[in-house]
Design a protein around this motif. Structure first.
Motif, mmCIF file in Angstrom:
data_model
loop_
_atom_site.group_PDB
_atom_site.id
_atom_site.type_symbol
_atom_site.label_atom_id
_atom_site.label_comp_id
_atom_site.label_asym_id
_atom_site.label_seq_id
_atom_site.Cartn_x
_atom_site.Cartn_y
_atom_site.Cartn_z
ATOM 1 N N ARG A 185 47.555 25.853 63.956
ATOM 2 C CA ARG A 185 47.776 25.154 65.224
ATOM 3 C C ARG A 185 46.683 25.496 66.243
ATOM 4 N NH1 ARG A 185 53.305 23.652 67.098
ATOM 5 N NH2 ARG A 185 54.475 23.072 65.237
ATOM 6 N N ALA A 216 49.802 24.937 72.109
ATOM 7 C CA ALA A 216 49.747 24.548 70.697
ATOM 8 C C ALA A 216 50.929 25.110 69.906
ATOM 9 C CB ALA A 216 48.436 25.026 70.069
ATOM 10 N N GLU A 226 50.727 29.137 59.913
ATOM 11 C CA GLU A 226 51.073 27.984 60.751
ATOM 12 C C GLU A 226 50.536 28.161 62.181
ATOM 13 O OE1 GLU A 226 52.399 25.164 59.954
ATOM 14 O OE2 GLU A 226 52.819 24.331 61.949
ATOM 15 N N CYS A 251 45.755 18.611 60.967
ATOM 16 C CA CYS A 251 46.931 18.905 61.775
ATOM 17 C C CYS A 251 47.883 19.796 60.991
ATOM 18 C CB CYS A 251 47.627 17.608 62.156
ATOM 19 S SG CYS A 251 48.761 17.831 63.512
#
Lengths: 164, 164
Positions: A149, B134, A145, A160
């Motif tokens: 990002r 982010a 994850e 995304c």
């Protein structure tokens, strides 16, 4: 809004800085360690390894150059340079794409297949000992994850994270 | 024990492979993006930036070369090379350590201080936009723990994560 002067950068706080410093160290040291293993055992750097591995996993052991560049995380110009070197060593050849001759495919040769089959086990063992075995199972999902990002922040065309 | 052939490598499972592929992409692309920003705005690479930043944060703006190498995540031989280049550009100078003349210190010059003060805001802004902004706050702690585990796997002298 805070009272920062508009020209002041937004400095990192202690928690952000600790993570960034440790992550920076990983980004500098880990590729060097993996490159050293690949060079020592196979005379390849990590980019060259990714090119050969990417071809070996593709149907017909071939990929369009632009696709291969994305897969190996490099620019097309960097890839062209590396592909020429790998071609000179006999591990792949370039040929016009049969669907559309304006494009070029890279095709893994039998020698290239033998090379990646001989190289992959040692490389996976290094990745396992330096990264995979060091982490808990839930940390893979965290790392995935976080990585998605950052990739998305660098290139919004990368899907995304968390949306898939 | 499983029934794997002893010479078979322990291949990555799907979860491990997904994390490793995304993380590999970050390790290749993020340093390139940060180097590009530093080169464009300051004519420095990331290693040179870490050397100047490390000196700027040290008492007397000076550090023993061996300490500076650890701080900039490089070998002493790589550091020596970079320090010579930065010295030629007037950003630092080398001098014998006053405590023990067998050792060499690197000392930031006034020009070097001006350079890092001018460079740091743009670099922090890049780090913030590509990484820090982010991520969610809890991801900094995850990234710190993951990074420390990998650093420890590469060099057991790096303190064991989670033990502090």
């Amino acid at each position: 809004m805070n009272a920062q002067h508009p020209s002041d950068p937004h400095w990192l706080n202690e928690r952000e800085l600790a993570a960034w410093k440790a992550f920076s160290a990983v980004m500098i040291k880990l590729p060097a360690a993996l490159d050293a293993q690949l060079q020592r055992e196979a005379g390849l750097n990590q980019f060259e390894y990714l090119v050969l591995a990417g071809l070996s996993e593709s149907p017909g052991r071939r990929l369009r150059m632009s696709t291969l560049a994305v897969l190996a995380n490099g620019s097309l110009s960097r890839l062209s340079h590396v592909v020429k070197r790998l071609e000179a060593r006999g591990y792949l050849r370039r040929e016009p794409c049969s669907d559309d001759g304006r494009y070029t495919n890279a095709v893994l040769t039998d020698d290239g297949w033998t090379k990646i089959v001989a190289t992959a086990p040692g490389h996976v063992t290094a990745v396992r000992s330096l990264v995979v075995d060091a982490l808990e199972p839930e940390q893979f999902d965290q790392l995935l994850e976080i990585s998605l990002r950052v990739l998305h922040a660098m290139d919004p065309d990368v899907g995304c994270p968390g949306s898939g």
